[in-house]
Scaffold this active site. Structure first.
Site, PDB file in Angstrom:
ATOM      1  N   HIS A 131      -6.223   3.261  -3.970  1.00 24.19           N
ATOM      2  CA  HIS A 131      -6.076   3.518  -2.531  1.00 24.19           C
ATOM      3  C   HIS A 131      -6.349   4.990  -2.210  1.00 24.19           C
ATOM      4  O   HIS A 131      -5.784   5.542  -1.272  1.00 24.19           O
ATOM      5  CB  HIS A 131      -4.665   3.116  -2.096  1.00 24.19           C
ATOM      6  N   HIS A 183      -4.698   9.415   0.102  1.00 16.31           N
ATOM      7  CA  HIS A 183      -4.723   8.612   1.327  1.00 16.31           C
ATOM      8  C   HIS A 183      -5.610   9.257   2.382  1.00 16.31           C
ATOM      9  O   HIS A 183      -5.218   9.455   3.531  1.00 16.31           O
ATOM     10  CB  HIS A 183      -3.312   8.403   1.879  1.00 16.31           C
ATOM     11  N   HIS A 212       3.465  -2.349   3.211  1.00 16.75           N
ATOM     12  CA  HIS A 212       3.563  -0.987   2.661  1.00 16.75           C
ATOM     13  C   HIS A 212       4.888  -0.792   1.931  1.00 16.75           C
ATOM     14  O   HIS A 212       5.943  -1.137   2.466  1.00 16.75           O
ATOM     15  CB  HIS A 212       3.446   0.044   3.792  1.00 16.75           C
ATOM     16  N   ASP A 242       0.798  -1.220   0.000  1.00 19.42           N
ATOM     17  CA  ASP A 242       0.000   0.000   0.000  1.00 19.42           C
ATOM     18  C   ASP A 242       0.834   1.275   0.000  1.00 19.42           C
ATOM     19  O   ASP A 242       1.999   1.283   0.421  1.00 19.42           O
ATOM     20  CB  ASP A 242      -0.894   0.025   1.246  1.00 19.42           C
TER      21      ASP A 242
HETATM   22 ZN   LIG Z   1      -2.566   3.130   3.084  1.00 23.95          ZN
END
Ligand SMILES: [Zn+2]
Length: 288
Positions: free
Chosen positions: A158, A162, A254, A107
Site C-alpha cells: 500500500h 501512503h 481500515h 488498509d
Molecule cells: Zn490507505
C-alpha cells in the site's frame, strides 16, 4: 418623432444607469465575499508527512481523529467516483475477487492498537483476509506483519508512506517506493508473497498500474466502501457492508490511520452474518 427620440434617449440613459449600478453592486458584492480557495483545495496534493492517513483522506492532524467526520469532503467525492467508475479511472485495477467469494481488506496498517483486535476477530470466526500495509508501518511493526502472515492472511503493498500522489510521480520514483515497501515487508516475513498493490486513495494512474504489474503485483481496488475512515460509527459501517456486499465483493476497511475502534466493533457485528452467507477468502497469492 422628436418625442419618440427623447423617450428612447431617456430609456437608454435609464438602462445605462441601471447597468452601472448593477456593476457596482457586483464589484461591491465580490469584495464583501471572503475568498474561498482553501475550501476547494484537493486532497490529492498532500505532503504525505503526517503519520496518520486513510484511503480517502489526505493526512489529518495527528491526535484529532474525530475531525475527519466534518472535513475532507473533496477526497470522499473523489473516491466515491472511483468506486462507481467506469474503468477509465481505475486503469484496469481489479475491483472484485473474480469468483463467488468475498474478500475483506484492511488498509493502512499495521497498527499496534487495532491490527491485533482485527486479527483476534478474524480468528474467532476463522476468516482469512488481506492486509494492505504501508511500508513504514511494516518496518516499525514487523511483529504485526508476522502475526498477519502466521494467521494465514495475505499481504498487499500500500506504498511506503501512503502517498496519494504516487501515481503522478516518475516511474523510477514509483518503482523505488513499491520496492522499498516490499523490502520492509520481506524483512519481517521473508517468505510472504506480495502479489497485490493498492494505490492509496484509489488514485490510480497508468504509470502506477504499469509499475505494479511489472513488479508482479496485481492492482487491487474495491467494490464496497463503508467509508470507515470517516469514523461514522460501528452501526453505520456494519449496515453499509451488510447491504452492499454480494458474491465477489472486495470490501475496503481500515485497521490504521486514525481511530479505528468503530471498524473493529463493526467487524465483530458483521462477521457472523458474512461468514454465514458467503465464503470469505484471503485474496490468493497465486492469481491466475
Ligand atoms: Zn490507505
Amino acid at each position: 418623432m422628436i418625442r419618440v427620440n427623447s423617450t428612447a434617449r431617456a430609456a437608454a440613459i435609464v438602462t445605462l444607469v441601471v447597468v452601472a449600478l448593477l456593476g457596482s453592486a457586483y464589484v461591491l458584492g465580490r469584495s464583501l465575499v471572503p475568498e474561498q480557495p482553501r475550501r476547494h483545495a484537493t486532497g490529492a496534493t498532500t505532503n504525505g508527512d503526517e503519520p496518520h492517513y486513510a484511503d480517502q483522506l489526505p493526512p489529518e492532524p495527528s491526535g484529532t481523529p474525530s475531525a475527519s467526520q466534518s472535513t475532507g469532503p473533496t477526497e470522499a467525492g473523489q473516491d466515491g467516483s472511483g468506486r462507481d467508475a467506469s474503468g477509465d479511472r481505475l486503469f484496469g485495477a481489479q475491483t472484485g475477487t473474480g469468483n463467488e467469494r468475498l474478500a475483506l481488506t484492511f488498509d493502512d496498517g499495521p497498527d499496534p492498537r487495532y491490527t491485533p483486535q482485527v486479527l483476534a476477530a478474524l480468528r474467532e470466526y476463522d476468516v482469512k483476509a488481506t492486509f494492505c500495509v504501508v511500508g513504514e508501518n511494516a518496518q516499525n511493526h514487523p511483529d504485526l506483519i508476522q502475526a498477519i502472515v502466521a494467521d494465514g492472511h495475505t499481504l498487499c503493498n500500500h506504498s511506503w508512506h501512503h502517498d496519494v500522489s504516487l501515481g503522478n510521480r516518475s516511474t523510477d520514483q514509483i518503482r523505488a517506493d513499491l520496492l522499498r515497501t516490499n523490502a520492509a515487508i520481506r524483512a519481517a516475513a521473508p517468505e510472504a508473497p506480495i502479489v497485490w498493490y493498492r494505490q492509496p486513495g484509489g488514485a490510480w494512474t497508468y504509470p502506477v498500474v504499469s509499475v505494479a504489474r511489472q513488479l508482479g503485483m496485481t492492482p487491487l481496488h474495491w467494490s464496497v466502501d463503508p467509508s470507515d475512515w470517516q469514523a461514522p460509527g460501528a452501526g453505520k459501517i456494519a449496515a453499509t457492508v451488510s447491504t452492499q456486499v454480494g458474491p465477489g465483493s472486495v470490501v475496503l476497511l481500515h485497521d490504521a490511520g486514525g481511530d479505528r475502534q468503530g471498524t473493529v466493533d463493526a467487524l465483530r457485528r458483521i462477521l457472523p452474518e458474512l461468514s454465514t452467507h458467503f465464503e470469505l477468502e484471503a485474496l490468493p497469492t497465486d492469481p491466475t
